[in-house]
Design a protein around this motif. Structure first.
Motif, PDB file in Angstrom:
ATOM      1  N   CYS A 182      12.994 -18.423 -11.581  1.00 33.26           N
ATOM      2  CA  CYS A 182      13.381 -16.834 -11.557  1.00 33.26           C
ATOM      3  C   CYS A 182      13.562 -16.813 -10.219  1.00 33.26           C
ATOM      4  O   CYS A 182      13.400 -18.014  -8.499  1.00 33.26           O
ATOM      5  CB  CYS A 182      11.337 -16.037 -11.189  1.00 33.26           C
ATOM      6  SG  CYS A 182      11.348 -15.122 -10.424  1.00 33.26           S
ATOM      7  N   PHE A 183      14.651 -16.000  -9.654  1.00 34.44           N
ATOM      8  CA  PHE A 183      14.988 -16.163  -8.618  1.00 34.44           C
ATOM      9  C   PHE A 183      14.547 -14.707  -7.308  1.00 34.44           C
ATOM     10  O   PHE A 183      15.234 -13.291  -8.020  1.00 34.44           O
ATOM     11  CB  PHE A 183      16.719 -15.942  -8.345  1.00 34.44           C
ATOM     12  CG  PHE A 183      17.312 -17.371  -8.844  1.00 34.44           C
ATOM     13  CD1 PHE A 183      17.462 -17.955  -6.815  1.00 34.44           C
ATOM     14  CD2 PHE A 183      17.551 -17.546 -10.018  1.00 34.44           C
ATOM     15  CE1 PHE A 183      17.541 -19.734  -7.639  1.00 34.44           C
ATOM     16  CE2 PHE A 183      17.930 -19.256 -10.125  1.00 34.44           C
ATOM     17  CZ  PHE A 183      18.118 -20.248  -8.979  1.00 34.44           C
ATOM     18  N   TYR A 184      14.576 -15.327  -5.759  1.00 33.15           N
ATOM     19  CA  TYR A 184      13.969 -13.765  -5.939  1.00 33.15           C
ATOM     20  C   TYR A 184      15.278 -13.214  -5.326  1.00 33.15           C
ATOM     21  O   TYR A 184      16.359 -13.339  -5.178  1.00 33.15           O
ATOM     22  CB  TYR A 184      13.165 -13.672  -4.284  1.00 33.15           C
ATOM     23  CG  TYR A 184      11.848 -14.020  -4.273  1.00 33.15           C
ATOM     24  CD1 TYR A 184      11.274 -13.019  -4.617  1.00 33.15           C
ATOM     25  CD2 TYR A 184      10.992 -15.454  -4.202  1.00 33.15           C
ATOM     26  CE1 TYR A 184       9.769 -12.907  -4.369  1.00 33.15           C
ATOM     27  CE2 TYR A 184       9.664 -15.477  -4.389  1.00 33.15           C
ATOM     28  CZ  TYR A 184       9.319 -14.156  -4.505  1.00 33.15           C
ATOM     29  OH  TYR A 184       7.673 -13.931  -4.334  1.00 33.15           O
ATOM     30  N   VAL A 185      15.475 -11.863  -5.334  1.00 36.82           N
ATOM     31  CA  VAL A 185      16.560 -10.522  -4.237  1.00 36.82           C
ATOM     32  C   VAL A 185      16.048 -10.213  -3.473  1.00 36.82           C
ATOM     33  O   VAL A 185      14.901  -9.854  -3.375  1.00 36.82           O
ATOM     34  CB  VAL A 185      16.911  -9.791  -5.698  1.00 36.82           C
ATOM     35  CG1 VAL A 185      17.685  -8.760  -5.300  1.00 36.82           C
ATOM     36  CG2 VAL A 185      17.592 -10.170  -6.532  1.00 36.82           C
ATOM     37  N   ARG A 186      16.423 -10.238  -2.172  1.00 39.91           N
ATOM     38  CA  ARG A 186      16.049  -9.754  -0.602  1.00 39.91           C
ATOM     39  C   ARG A 186      15.692  -8.114  -0.887  1.00 39.91           C
ATOM     40  O   ARG A 186      16.941  -7.291  -1.867  1.00 39.91           O
ATOM     41  CB  ARG A 186      17.132  -9.821  -0.303  1.00 39.91           C
ATOM     42  CG  ARG A 186      17.311 -11.533  -0.079  1.00 39.91           C
ATOM     43  CD  ARG A 186      18.456 -11.445   1.266  1.00 39.91           C
ATOM     44  NE  ARG A 186      18.470 -13.078   1.871  1.00 39.91           N
ATOM     45  CZ  ARG A 186      18.297 -14.479   2.123  1.00 39.91           C
ATOM     46  NH1 ARG A 186      16.865 -13.774   2.824  1.00 39.91           N
ATOM     47  NH2 ARG A 186      17.961 -15.489   2.142  1.00 39.91           N
ATOM     48  N   GLU A 187      14.890  -7.797  -0.290  1.00 33.85           N
ATOM     49  CA  GLU A 187      14.470  -6.472  -0.077  1.00 33.85           C
ATOM     50  C   GLU A 187      15.525  -5.334  -0.392  1.00 33.85           C
ATOM     51  O   GLU A 187      15.292  -4.152  -0.971  1.00 33.85           O
ATOM     52  CB  GLU A 187      12.840  -6.366   0.337  1.00 33.85           C
ATOM     53  CG  GLU A 187      11.436  -6.409   0.053  1.00 33.85           C
ATOM     54  CD  GLU A 187      10.388  -6.805   0.818  1.00 33.85           C
ATOM     55  OE1 GLU A 187      10.461  -5.458   1.594  1.00 33.85           O
ATOM     56  OE2 GLU A 187      10.073  -7.273   1.385  1.00 33.85           O
ATOM     57  N   ASP A 188      16.277  -5.953   0.952  1.00 34.48           N
ATOM     58  CA  ASP A 188      17.513  -4.626   0.960  1.00 34.48           C
ATOM     59  C   ASP A 188      18.584  -4.935   0.268  1.00 34.48           C
ATOM     60  O   ASP A 188      19.260  -4.046   0.253  1.00 34.48           O
ATOM     61  CB  ASP A 188      17.459  -5.034   2.476  1.00 34.48           C
ATOM     62  CG  ASP A 188      18.602  -6.463   2.971  1.00 34.48           C
ATOM     63  OD1 ASP A 188      18.351  -7.273   1.943  1.00 34.48           O
ATOM     64  OD2 ASP A 188      18.727  -6.483   3.999  1.00 34.48           O
ATOM     65  N   GLU A 215      15.343 -15.586 -14.177  1.00 34.28           N
ATOM     66  CA  GLU A 215      14.771 -14.389 -13.704  1.00 34.28           C
ATOM     67  C   GLU A 215      15.493 -13.645 -12.839  1.00 34.28           C
ATOM     68  O   GLU A 215      15.252 -14.937 -11.951  1.00 34.28           O
ATOM     69  CB  GLU A 215      13.704 -14.069 -14.244  1.00 34.28           C
ATOM     70  CG  GLU A 215      12.344 -12.995 -13.799  1.00 34.28           C
ATOM     71  CD  GLU A 215      11.426 -12.500 -14.707  1.00 34.28           C
ATOM     72  OE1 GLU A 215       9.850 -11.822 -13.607  1.00 34.28           O
ATOM     73  OE2 GLU A 215      10.388 -14.169 -14.075  1.00 34.28           O
ATOM     74  N   PHE A 216      15.807 -12.480 -12.484  1.00 39.22           N
ATOM     75  CA  PHE A 216      15.813 -12.223 -11.008  1.00 39.22           C
ATOM     76  C   PHE A 216      14.563 -11.332 -10.536  1.00 39.22           C
ATOM     77  O   PHE A 216      14.755 -10.169 -11.678  1.00 39.22           O
ATOM     78  CB  PHE A 216      17.119 -11.325 -10.412  1.00 39.22           C
ATOM     79  CG  PHE A 216      17.984 -12.491 -11.344  1.00 39.22           C
ATOM     80  CD1 PHE A 216      19.032 -13.292  -9.967  1.00 39.22           C
ATOM     81  CD2 PHE A 216      18.559 -12.951 -11.837  1.00 39.22           C
ATOM     82  CE1 PHE A 216      19.828 -14.572 -10.103  1.00 39.22           C
ATOM     83  CE2 PHE A 216      19.880 -14.276 -12.549  1.00 39.22           C
ATOM     84  CZ  PHE A 216      19.970 -14.699 -11.317  1.00 39.22           C
ATOM     85  N   VAL A 217      14.049 -10.863  -9.470  1.00 43.39           N
ATOM     86  CA  VAL A 217      13.187  -9.789  -9.093  1.00 43.39           C
ATOM     87  C   VAL A 217      13.397  -9.818  -7.976  1.00 43.39           C
ATOM     88  O   VAL A 217      13.627 -10.322  -7.117  1.00 43.39           O
ATOM     89  CB  VAL A 217      11.816 -10.813  -9.419  1.00 43.39           C
ATOM     90  CG1 VAL A 217      11.600 -11.043 -10.656  1.00 43.39           C
ATOM     91  CG2 VAL A 217      11.336 -12.562  -8.381  1.00 43.39           C
ATOM     92  N   GLN A 218      12.968  -8.867  -7.636  1.00 49.58           N
ATOM     93  CA  GLN A 218      12.125  -7.956  -5.805  1.00 49.58           C
ATOM     94  C   GLN A 218      10.884  -8.195  -5.931  1.00 49.58           C
ATOM     95  O   GLN A 218      10.748  -6.978  -7.104  1.00 49.58           O
ATOM     96  CB  GLN A 218      13.088  -6.839  -5.783  1.00 49.58           C
ATOM     97  CG  GLN A 218      14.176  -6.822  -4.624  1.00 49.58           C
ATOM     98  CD  GLN A 218      15.014  -5.283  -4.184  1.00 49.58           C
ATOM     99  OE1 GLN A 218      15.501  -4.665  -5.087  1.00 49.58           O
ATOM    100  NE2 GLN A 218      15.751  -5.478  -3.751  1.00 49.58           N
ATOM    101  N   VAL A 219      10.737  -8.145  -4.771  1.00 47.09           N
ATOM    102  CA  VAL A 219       8.790  -7.366  -4.780  1.00 47.09           C
ATOM    103  C   VAL A 219       8.505  -6.758  -3.836  1.00 47.09           C
ATOM    104  O   VAL A 219       8.650  -7.522  -2.229  1.00 47.09           O
ATOM    105  CB  VAL A 219       8.277  -9.576  -5.049  1.00 47.09           C
ATOM    106  CG1 VAL A 219       6.548  -8.468  -4.610  1.00 47.09           C
ATOM    107  CG2 VAL A 219       8.624  -9.965  -5.820  1.00 47.09           C
ATOM    108  N   LYS A 220       8.206  -6.003  -3.953  1.00 49.61           N
ATOM    109  CA  LYS A 220       7.818  -4.406  -2.901  1.00 49.61           C
ATOM    110  C   LYS A 220       6.314  -4.335  -2.982  1.00 49.61           C
ATOM    111  O   LYS A 220       5.888  -4.081  -4.205  1.00 49.61           O
ATOM    112  CB  LYS A 220       8.728  -3.451  -2.812  1.00 49.61           C
ATOM    113  CG  LYS A 220      10.824  -3.921  -2.406  1.00 49.61           C
ATOM    114  CD  LYS A 220      11.339  -3.086  -2.799  1.00 49.61           C
ATOM    115  CE  LYS A 220      12.304  -3.553  -2.042  1.00 49.61           C
ATOM    116  NZ  LYS A 220      14.044  -2.203  -2.542  1.00 49.61           N
TER     117      LYS A 220
END
Length: 295
Positions: A191-197, A267-272
């Motif tokens: 799983c990779f984080y996608v930056r919030e912006d 998996e690619f995710v954004q977490v806000k």
């Protein structure tokens, strides 16, 4: 590199040696030193029982298993073509190479990585190759590895190839697995984080486009709407490339599953929002618990 490179050889360069150990190969590379330590200990403590030796060990080495860990070191992906996978994780996803090594062969590496599979093949009376077991022991196959650094995770690429195949560009000794569904038990994903912006939909679109530009047409992201064909999947509207969760503790979590160039599950995710707070609070609680355990 010598074609007779052994899995028990350590590089002479102290900097490269430290990289090997830090990247997770220490358990392989340091076998001779460990064996020497055990031999010397056995010679000097013949009259001492195993229980008393364990009692003399530092307390930290006997506590709860979780307290002895310091996080996840890396996730590994066994690949069919090393150069193709390397290009995806460095040139498409932007990782940075830490190190590469290879031509691993011999008894120690075979036992370290594949002993259980060999035992299973023997018990079932089948050729170990049918269970995906290469012959590192005799050197018919070799193992190559490359470590790639991202902001908060290390990815290890592994390729088991025939000794006659060149490093990197040669194909693996075994075909890829036939079943790639993440619903199968024992399946794993990275799983990779996608930056919030970042616009998540656009990121997924550009991921597929960039991979296709490089000939990696098997890099495919899911959609949140049903598609009857791959063409329908590709033609789905841009706003169907993200599953946005908007309620409960996962509120603020955005995700999509995709296949990598080797058929691996990504998996690619954004977490806000709420999801970010839940994970942040859990990390703080973990830190407090670890500090209490170690104090």
């Amino acid at each position: 590199m010598s074609t007779h490179h052994s899995s028990t050889d350590l590089p002479d360069d102290p900097v490269r040696r430290s990289l090997v150990l830090a990247a997770g190969l220490g358990a392989i590379a340091a076998v001779p030193a460990s064996a020497m330590t055990m031999t010397m200990a056995g010679a000097g403590e013949q009259g001492q029982s195993q229980a008393s030796r364990l009692a003399a060990a530092p307390t930290r080495g006997r506590g709860a298993l979780g307290a002895r860990l310091q996080g996840v070191q890396h996730s590994g992906i066994t690949v069919q073509n090393m150069d193709r996978a390397y290009a995806f994780y460095t040139e498409v996803l932007g990782g940075t190479e830490i190190m590469r090594d290879g031509d691993f062969q011999g008894d120690v590496i075979q036992n370290t990585l594949l002993l259980n599979e060999e035992i299973e093949a023997r018990q079932r009376g089948v050729n170990p190759v049918s269970l995906g077991v290469p012959d590192l022991r005799g050197g018919a196959q070799r193992l190559d590895v490359r470590f790639i650094q991202f902001d908060n995770v290390v990815i290890e690429l592994l390729q088991y190839r025939d000794s006659t195949q060149p490093q990197g560009s040669g194909n693996s000794f075994a075909p890829p697995q036939a079943f790639t569904s993440p619903a199968f038990p024992k399946s794993m994903h990275v799983c990779f984080y996608v930056r919030e912006d970042v616009d998540f939909n656009q990121f997924v679109h550009d991921l597929e486009a960039e991979a296709a530009r490089r000939g990696m047409h098997n890099v495919k992201a899911n959609r949140i709407v049903r598609s009857g064909t791959d063409q329908e999947r590709r033609q789905a509207p841009l706003d169907t490339l993200t599953n946005r969760i908007t309620s409960g503790k996962s509120d603020g979590w955005s995700l999509i599953y995709a296949k990598g160039p080797e058929g691996e599950q990504l998996e690619f995710v954004q977490v806000k929002g709420q999801a970010k707070r839940v994970f942040g609070e859990a990390l703080e609680a973990r830190g407090r618990a670890v500090a209490t355990t170690r104090s």
